[in-house]
Design a protein around this motif. Structure first.
Motif, mmCIF file in Angstrom:
data_model
loop_
_atom_site.group_PDB
_atom_site.id
_atom_site.type_symbol
_atom_site.label_atom_id
_atom_site.label_comp_id
_atom_site.label_asym_id
_atom_site.label_seq_id
_atom_site.Cartn_x
_atom_site.Cartn_y
_atom_site.Cartn_z
ATOM 1 N N SER A 1 46.666 42.631 38.775
ATOM 2 C CA SER A 1 46.206 41.795 37.664
ATOM 3 C C SER A 1 46.294 40.323 38.044
ATOM 4 O O SER A 1 46.840 39.957 39.083
ATOM 5 N N ARG B 1 45.492 31.744 29.388
ATOM 6 C CA ARG B 1 44.067 32.031 29.331
ATOM 7 C C ARG B 1 43.296 31.070 30.227
ATOM 8 O O ARG B 1 43.719 29.949 30.463
ATOM 9 N N VAL C 1 34.346 45.581 34.276
ATOM 10 C CA VAL C 1 35.613 45.005 33.858
ATOM 11 C C VAL C 1 35.408 43.687 33.128
ATOM 12 O O VAL C 1 36.243 43.261 32.350
ATOM 13 N N GLY C 2 34.295 43.025 33.368
ATOM 14 C CA GLY C 2 34.026 41.772 32.682
ATOM 15 C C GLY C 2 32.856 41.065 33.309
ATOM 16 O O GLY C 2 32.229 41.561 34.247
ATOM 17 N N LEU D 1 39.436 35.007 30.746
ATOM 18 C CA LEU D 1 40.352 35.789 31.562
ATOM 19 C C LEU D 1 41.759 35.547 31.024
ATOM 20 O O LEU D 1 42.140 34.400 30.766
ATOM 21 N N GLU D 2 42.539 36.622 30.851
ATOM 22 C CA GLU D 2 43.867 36.485 30.257
ATOM 23 C C GLU D 2 44.945 36.995 31.206
ATOM 24 O O GLU D 2 44.714 37.899 32.015
ATOM 25 N N HIS D 3 46.111 36.398 31.093
ATOM 26 C CA HIS D 3 47.238 36.746 31.953
ATOM 27 C C HIS D 3 47.514 38.247 31.887
ATOM 28 O O HIS D 3 47.568 38.850 30.814
ATOM 29 N N GLN E 1 45.586 40.616 32.936
ATOM 30 C CA GLN E 1 44.378 41.452 32.897
ATOM 31 C C GLN E 1 44.141 42.060 34.274
ATOM 32 O O GLN E 1 44.178 41.371 35.292
ATOM 33 N N VAL E 2 43.913 43.353 34.311
ATOM 34 C CA VAL E 2 43.666 44.037 35.581
ATOM 35 C C VAL E 2 42.272 43.658 36.082
ATOM 36 O O VAL E 2 41.282 43.804 35.359
ATOM 37 N N VAL E 3 42.204 43.164 37.302
ATOM 38 C CA VAL E 3 40.939 42.653 37.827
ATOM 39 C C VAL E 3 40.515 43.313 39.136
ATOM 40 O O VAL E 3 39.402 43.082 39.612
#
Length: 361
Positions: free
Chosen positions: A201, A246, A280-281, A319-321, A323-325
């Motif tokens: 993440s 964020r 995922v985004g 994007l947030e702390h 978050q699996v990327v």
């Protein structure tokens, strides 16, 4: 034992040397020892670059040289150095060539510093229908397609922008095998998220300060890839700070961020960074990164952060702390390398945290 036979897995440095000695890998001029990494071979730029009007693949049954006339705009001599301009596509014949036996395939990826400069570099070959993949039995030359996306760069013959791994048989660990490995040799601190690889993440809440990453500046100068620690980061990057965990990604922008987890690659394994999910985004984490055996292990302790090279797509995205990327896909080595990353070779990114490419002070 035939060249294509032996233990399945990614070939270590000792077997790469054997392939060079037997002519499976050849080069003009000859390969130098510094090119051989624990589980890969660095590939060198040749003396010529072709400016292309579009990226292309040779296609089945066709050679790059036969297709080049359709796409070439002009030819450049790299002997005294030449600038590859941002937003343009170039094709550079490499000094190395391959003659793979049956049972041995190859895959390429950009080197760490190449990716951190947003320098899209892909391997193309004769008869090729995809980038960075060479099937068993390939016999022919190698080419690097280079597209600088954030910065124009100065290159010379012999520079090493991408690397080649050779693989025998099935090497990727299943999730069950990866869990067993993590039980024996912890791959991350704390709980491991294992789902088609080891998930990682993004860190947007650093333990000290509020610097969470960098964004490439759009109109910077030229970077000479041979100049290490020569460029002030502020001339090429904007610092990104966050106090709420964020970060809003801007469409088309390129970012350097860092993983929340510290990861380790045991000596008998290697790993490749891959997307976590296709949807995922509205962003893409660079997934050509390769982690050598020994990464994150040794004098620096157990684990090193993974640097994330992120490009946002069409829409702004929050994007947030945590978050699996992305994920690390672990592969077994065919044998333990004679030298490990960070322990026996000069390794720019061992024990790293949030870190720009080595060209920046």
């Amino acid at each position: 034992m035939a060249l294509g036979e032996g233990m399945n897995g990614v070939l270590p440095d000792s077997e790469i040397r054997n392939l060079i000695d037997t002519g499976v890998i050849s080069a003009e001029p000859a390969i130098i020892p510094e090119q051989i990494q624990p589980a890969s071979l660095d590939l060198r730029l040749g003396t010529t670059a072709y400016r292309l009007r579009a990226s292309f693949l040779a296609g089945r049954g066709k050679r790059i040289t036969d297709r080049l006339a359709d796409f070439q705009m002009h030819q450049m001599d790299l002997s005294n150095g030449a600038v590859l301009e941002r937003g343009c596509v170039y094709l550079v014949p490499l000094m190395e060539r391959l003659r793979l036996p049956q049972g041995l395939a190859a895959v390429a990826n950009a080197k760490s510093s190449t990716g951190r400069l947003d320098l899209l570099t892909r391997l193309v070959t004769d008869d090729g229908t995809e980038f960075d993949r060479l099937p068993e039995g390939y016999d022919g030359p190698l080419y690097a397609e280079i597209c600088p996306r954030s910065f124009s760069v100065l290159v010379r013959p012999g520079m090493r922008l991408n690397q080649l791994r050779l693989r025998r048989g099935q090497a990727v660990l299943s999730d069950q095998e990866l869990r067993s490995l993590n039980d024996r040799e912890p791959l991350v601190e704390g709980d491991a998220l294992i789902d088609h690889g080891l998930g990682f993440s993004v860190d947007l809440r650093p333990t000290t300060g509020d610097l969470v990453g960098y964004r490439a500046r759009p109109h910077s100068g030229v970077i000479d890839l041979d100049r290490i620690g020569a460029y002030p980061a502020a001339d090429f990057w904007d610092e990104l700070h966050s106090t709420d965990g964020r970060l809003i990604l801007d469409p088309g922008a390129f970012y350097i961020l860092v993983s929340r987890e510290s990861v380790a690659i045991p000596a008998d394994f290697a790993a490749e960074m891959a997307p976590y999910l296709a949807m995922v985004g509205e962003f893409r984490v660079h997934y050509a990164g390769f982690f050598d055996p020994g990464f994150g292990i040794g004098a620096f302790g157990t684990g090193a952060r993974g640097v994330l090279e992120v490009r946002c797509h069409e829409a702004p995205f929050v994007l947030e702390h945590g978050q699996v990327v992305g994920r690390l896909v672990y592969e077994r080595m065919a044998a333990r390398p004679q030298r490990l990353y960070g322990a026996d070779i000069k390794s720019n990114y061992q024990g790293q945290g949030l870190k720009l490419a080595k060209q920046f002070a």
